[in-house]
Structure formats: structure tokens, C-alpha cells
Design an enzyme around this catalytic site. Sequence first.
Site, PDB file in Angstrom:
ATOM      1  N   LEU A  49       0.878  -1.170   0.000  1.00 42.06           N
ATOM      2  CA  LEU A  49       0.000   0.000   0.000  1.00 42.06           C
ATOM      3  C   LEU A  49       0.913   1.218   0.000  1.00 42.06           C
ATOM      4  O   LEU A  49       1.774   1.361   0.868  1.00 42.06           O
ATOM      5  CB  LEU A  49      -0.890  -0.007   1.250  1.00 42.06           C
ATOM      6  CG  LEU A  49      -2.119   0.908   1.273  1.00 42.06           C
ATOM      7  CD1 LEU A  49      -3.053   0.625   0.112  1.00 42.06           C
ATOM      8  CD2 LEU A  49      -2.859   0.749   2.597  1.00 42.06           C
ATOM      9  N   ASP A  50       0.784   2.071  -1.007  1.00 43.58           N
ATOM     10  CA  ASP A  50       1.685   3.214  -1.183  1.00 43.58           C
ATOM     11  C   ASP A  50       1.749   4.087   0.074  1.00 43.58           C
ATOM     12  O   ASP A  50       0.759   4.192   0.804  1.00 43.58           O
ATOM     13  CB  ASP A  50       1.249   4.079  -2.356  1.00 43.58           C
ATOM     14  CG  ASP A  50       1.513   3.414  -3.701  1.00 43.58           C
ATOM     15  OD1 ASP A  50       2.265   2.433  -3.727  1.00 43.58           O
ATOM     16  OD2 ASP A  50       0.952   3.875  -4.709  1.00 43.58           O
TER      17      ASP A  50
END
Length: 304
Positions: A49-50
Site C-alpha cells: 500500500l503506497d
Amino acid sequence: MTTSKEKKQRRAIDGVLLLHKPLGCSSTQALGRAKWLLGAVKGGHTGTLDPLADGLLPLCFGHATKLAHDLLDADKTYNAFIVLGETTTTGDAEGEVVFSSDTIVTREDWDAILPQFMGEIAQVPPMYSALKKDGKPLYEYARAGIEIERAARQVQILNMTTVTFEYPFVTLSVTCSKGTYIRTLAEDIGTALGVGAHLRGLTRTAVGDLQLKDAMTLDAFEALSDIEREQVLLPLDALMQNTPSVNLDESAAARFVQGQRLKMMHADAELVRVYWQEILIGLASVTRDTLSPSKVLMTALPLN
């Protein structure tokens, strides 16, 4: 209180932590912090997840890491916070605005365009992504001003619901297959509308059947005692509650954990959970009444 500089005794811990990853923190950093707090020997996350996105990040520890791959393939649900009328160099709020439009998009315009993006669609991965070319992430080329040709990929948009629409700001809930770039989806919708678009935020709300509402923040996890941290972990099979299961007696279970195939009456299935005395001991497939181990979580039964 133990500080981050002090050594913590590592031990074998099995389970799943549903973490609400904060903004500005990478998935690897979040895993490292949770792993240290638990004192776990082995840990892994179930898909990146960025740092500029927050939301659900299931973390697996011990034997659960062997099941993490199944969550990598699971459908994901996001709340995408979109700005219409502007495109940026990165496709999100971190980039510089490179195009803006004075055209006003109505809710009717928006609703009319969304069906084009339902089902199987082609996406060109963004330059600002972790995909690699010659061993180097694409975002490194992008930062150097180099554009790399990328082939389009087929992805599935399973559901889209407009949560709020207050032009130019839209909140869109998207359920999609693995490998879908929500940033690219927002940009492509903006292009179809003729006004451009970019993401100003992204929150992952579900991974398969796991929900953000059941997740815990890193701060809340850190505030717990060592015993409480282990108690909030979910069991291994929390990752696959919708997968059918079989229960083996001790003799069959002992053979299963040695990787042996077993004859048993059961409908054919690509994947089943295998238990002994309510303990998940592995995963298997069933073909023509033959149970074939695909993942064995232990090499011997935990006999007293």
C-alpha cells in the site's frame, strides 16, 4: 518501557494483524514496526500500500506468511478521493499540475461515463509505480525524466459506487482485481470526461473478506502490553474463511504434514483448509477423492 533502540527477544508467533496503515508510512516500515512490537521472528505483508495511501494492510506472522500469497490474489476495495479538472505529473496530489479545465462536469455526466470502466478493462501502468524495468522501479526513471513504454494490462473492475459528488471533488468506492491502479483509473475517467483528473487521496477499505473497520492503528497496537498484542492477532484461517475445510484424524493428519496424499470421500475442490483437532495444518486440493497437500504449515503434529 522498552525503547526502539533496546533489543527485544524474538520468538515464533503465528497469526494475522489487521493494521490500519497510516499516511506517509511504507508497507515495509509498518510491517517492521509491528513485527518489532510483537517480537516476532517472521512476518510479511499481503500486498504493498503506497505511502500516500492509508487503510487496511493485513500483516502475517509465522505460519500465516505461508498463506499471504492467497491474499495477494484477493480482490481489493478502495475509497478513491478524486479531483476532476486537473491532471498532475504523478497522477496524484504530489505532482505538479500540467493541465486544467474550466469545463464543469455534472453528476449526470459522471454517472454516464462510469459504465465504460466496469468489468474487464485495459490499463497502462503509471510511470510513478514500483513496476521494474531492467531491475529498476519505473518511478526512478520518471524522476529522471525518462518515459518507458509500458504494455497495457487487463484488470477487472468489479464494482464502483459514487459515495459523494461535489464538483470538482468526487469520492468513488472501487472493488477491483489485483494489479489495478486506482490512480490510472481516475486519470482515465478524467480523460473520458475531457477534463482530466488526479487522486488527492486513497484509502483501502477491504482485502477479500477482511475489513478496515476491524483494523487497528500502529499507535493503538503500540499502546498494548506484550500479552495483549498477541491476543489481538487473528488465527491463521482468518485469511480464508470462505474456503471449504476438511478435518483429519491423527493418523491421516500425521501423514498429511509429511506431504503424503490421502484417499478420502470429498467433492473436487481447487483449495480446501485442512484441520486436525481444530488446528489448521495446511491447504490442499481434492481431485477424484484424493487429497493432495499444496501448503503444509508444520512438519509434525503438536502432540503433548
